[in-house]
Enzyme design. Structure first.
Site, PDB file in Angstrom:
ATOM      1  N   ASP A 277      77.261  46.548  48.275  1.00 54.48           N
ATOM      2  CA  ASP A 277      77.508  45.354  47.489  1.00 54.48           C
ATOM      3  C   ASP A 277      78.843  45.435  46.762  1.00 54.48           C
ATOM      4  OD1 ASP A 277      77.147  43.246  45.473  1.00 54.48           O
ATOM      5  OD2 ASP A 277      75.136  43.228  46.312  1.00 54.48           O
TER       6      ASP A 277
ATOM      7  N   CYS B  86      78.310  37.244  47.224  1.00 53.26           N
ATOM      8  CA  CYS B  86      77.188  37.983  47.793  1.00 53.26           C
ATOM      9  C   CYS B  86      76.170  37.078  48.488  1.00 53.26           C
ATOM     10  CB  CYS B  86      76.437  38.736  46.714  1.00 53.26           C
ATOM     11  SG  CYS B  86      77.467  39.683  45.621  1.00 53.26           S
TER      12      CYS B  86
ATOM     13  N   HIS C 205      70.102  31.879  47.299  1.00 50.90           N
ATOM     14  CA  HIS C 205      69.394  32.825  46.443  1.00 50.90           C
ATOM     15  C   HIS C 205      68.012  32.283  46.216  1.00 50.90           C
ATOM     16  CE1 HIS C 205      68.048  35.323  43.226  1.00 50.90           C
ATOM     17  NE2 HIS C 205      68.995  36.132  43.579  1.00 50.90           N
TER      18      HIS C 205
ATOM     19  N   ASP D 133      79.327  43.087  51.441  1.00 47.05           N
ATOM     20  CA  ASP D 133      79.019  41.656  51.485  1.00 47.05           C
ATOM     21  C   ASP D 133      80.206  40.757  51.135  1.00 47.05           C
ATOM     22  OD1 ASP D 133      78.978  42.425  48.855  1.00 47.05           O
ATOM     23  OD2 ASP D 133      77.123  41.390  48.341  1.00 47.05           O
TER      24      ASP D 133
END
Ligand code: NAG
Ligand code: NAG
Ligand code: NAG
Ligand code: NAG
Length: 539
Positions: free
Chosen positions: A34, A74, A94, A300
């Site tokens: 990440d 992300c 998300h 990402d």
């Protein structure tokens, strides 16, 4: 719970057992870090962070030098990675965890095809570790303050009017204003006071095993879980997706790594992730799976340059020579490490400079697993095997559309029969301070309104000559300037015709905290506290 979209992410370490019928088909080990910058990795030019295990993948496999995340953030980038499609095609990025009730787990990975899960279903946040500062409080503070100032002013005015006898203000109204303001204030204080309990939660399958999440040895625990998974599935084809919680803030490292790197806690966390990659590769060797397993490694999005801790320590990584970082469509935001290893099937030490995307992983994996691509939707990715096996010299992709959230930010044109790689920006973020390389005043760059400068005609670069995006071309410096833009414009229009309107995931309804969806491992009177991870015995 729901978080602000630009920091909403799906940082999950999770594993899935593919339902492949033939053992001759490879296993997949997909590794995503990440917020790791392309400039943080040894094989991409870093000399001071030690990443020997990631570098080993480059030595033994294929290294892409122009591997692009489908978004500089992300969540949309991961949505694209998981679906092989531009994130704009999926409304929801998300997902949170629940839809209707606090335990329906409708968005849990196990409700979407994964057999086994270990990790966090929310984003990792500074706020999850006491003393690491907050990503919210600064941003939210001015709105909260404004709300209370307005309420107070209204109240004061009403009392004054009433007192002076100008108007008879009903006391009920004053009572309502006081109650609503106190309730709002109460909810906000409750949310931030209990932040860790409400938002930082570790799960194994459908069970909450730590609430709040404890960061001690977390990378080691993710590693332990993944190793165990490889061991127990070595006789059946599997797909293991190891999605590290690091090196997004909050940063942490275990005792063996803390203080060991040359780059503070960021370097420590990165070196620990590298150690973990090494453990996974060693386990493949021990289980004699190295030649039967396709390993993919990426990040990402680009490093988050604006991550500076409250004490001034740099908590964001490095994007090498590339401009900007996470949340921008400059190369620093989207050009990420991209490594593939499959001994015997892919040449070792191969370097490919063609543009590729993280959307390409989905069709590549499906092809190798012997599964057909879904026919009921557009897949934007391309199978990478012909490129990696040398059957093709150029990537199948001619145009790549770089979005910032729902806004088309830039278009890349890999012109056929030409070495040029054109990139046209419709807008660029306004850096702050002006001469810096990021948006340090707002912690991230936004892609709308006064946060950007719109370019008409678009700002044009030739990345093959100017990868640092320093010198925008003009009709004087590039004789084909207007034809190039015309071709790009045409491709953009064609692309736009393939888009369909989807739900706005940024609506208030999606963003706001809904207490009735809040996950809680014990009764509310026990303050949602649990810690079962350490006493878990792996089968
Ligand atoms: C973390 O790992 C170290 C070394 O493996 C161990 O000594 C320590 O007790 C672990 N910490 C926790 C909280 O498990
Ligand atoms: C290596 O990574 C560190 C940490 O992000 C960074 O400070 C340093 O500048 C990088 N070195 C190079 C040569 O890019
Ligand atoms: C794996 O493949 C490589 C390259 O073809 C070969 O040299 C090696 O012997 C193989 N290893 C095993 C364990 O089969
Ligand atoms: C590229 O060149 C080849 C051979 O010179 C030609 O056949 C092909 O049509 C050209 N492609 C494009 C898109 O111009």
């Amino acid at each position: 719970m729901k978080l602000q979209p630009w920091i909403r992410t799906l940082f999950i370490a999770y594993v899935l057992r593919a339902s492949c019928a033939y053992s001759s088909r490879p296993n997949f080990l997909l590794i995503m870090v990440d917020d790791l910058g392309i400039g943080d990795v040894g094989c991409y030019g870093n000399k001071t962070i030690r990443t020997p295990n990631i570098d080993r993948l480059a030595e033994e496999g294929v290294m892409f030098t122009q591997h692009l995340a489908a978004s500089p953030l992300c969540t949309p980038s991961r949505a694209a990675f998981m679906t092989g499609r531009y994130p704009i095609r999926s409304g929801k990025w998300h997902l949170g965890l629940n839809c209707e009730k606090s335990d329906d787990f409708c968005h849990h990975p196990r409700s979407h095809g994964f057999d086994y899960f270990y990790g966090i279903t929310n984003t990792n946040l500074r706020d999850c570790i006491p003393g690491h500062g907050s990503v919210f409080v600064a941003g939210a503070a001015k709105y909260i303050q404004a709300t209370f100032q307005i309420s107070f002013l209204a109240l004061f005015t009403l009392v004054l009017i009433s007192y002076s006898g100008l108007l008879n203000v009903p006391w009920k109204l004053i009572f309502y204003i006081v109650s609503v303001t106190s309730l709002l204030l109460g909810a906000v204080i409750f949310f931030f006071w209990n932040f860790q309990y409400l938002n930082c939660v570790l799960m194994r399958n459908d069970k909450i095993i730590q609430q709040p999440l404890v960061f001690d040895n977390l990378t080691q625990r993710i590693t332990r879980e993944a190793l165990q998974y490889i061991k127990s599935n070595k006789d059946t084809p599997f797909l293991l997706f190891v999605s590290y919680v690091q090196v997004h803030t909050a940063l942490y490292a275990s005792q063996d790594f803390i203080g060991k790197s040359n780059h503070g806690i960021y370097g420590d966390a990165t070196e620990e992730v590298d150690w973990s990659v090494g453990e996974l590769l060693n386990e493949l060797d021990r289980s004699h799976l190295q030649n039967k397993t396709v390993v993919y490694f990426t990040s990402d999005n680009g490093a988050h340059l604006e991550e500076i801790s409250s004490s001034g320590e740099v908590h964001g990584g490095c994007n090498g020579i590339y401009k900007g970082g996470k949340s921008t469509s400059w190369e620093g935001g989207i050009r990420v490490p991209g490594l593939f290893r499959w001994p015997g099937m892919l040449e070792s030490g191969m370097v490919i400079n063609e543009p590729t995307s993280n959307m390409d992983i989905f069709p590549t994996v499906l092809k190798l697993a012997g599964s057909p691509l879904p026919q009921d939707r557009i897949i934007d990715g391309h199978d990478l095997m012909p490129l990696m096996q040398g059957e093709r010299a150029t990537s199948e992709r001619e145009f790549l559309f770089h979005y910032c959230n729902a806004y088309l930010n830039a278009v890349r044109w890999n012109q056929r029969n030409s070495t040029s790689i054109w990139k046209a920006f419709y807008f660029t973020p306004n850096f702050h301070p002006k001469d810096s390389n990021g948006c340090f005043a707002s912690h991230v760059c936004f892609c709308f309104g006064s946060f950007v400068t719109v370019h008409d005609p678009p700002l044009l670069y030739d990345l093959s000559k100017d990868p640092e995006e320093k010198n925008p071309l003009t009709p004087q410096t590039e004789p084909h300037f207007s034809e190039i833009l015309k071709t790009i414009q045409h491709a953009t229009e064609t692309h736009k015709k393939t888009l369909q309107a989807v739900d706005n995931q940024l609506s208030w309804d999606n963003v706001i905290w809904k207490p009735w969806l809040q996950m809680c491992c014990s009764s509310w009177t026990e303050f949602c506290y649990c810690d079962y991870d350490y006493d878990f015995k792996l089968e």
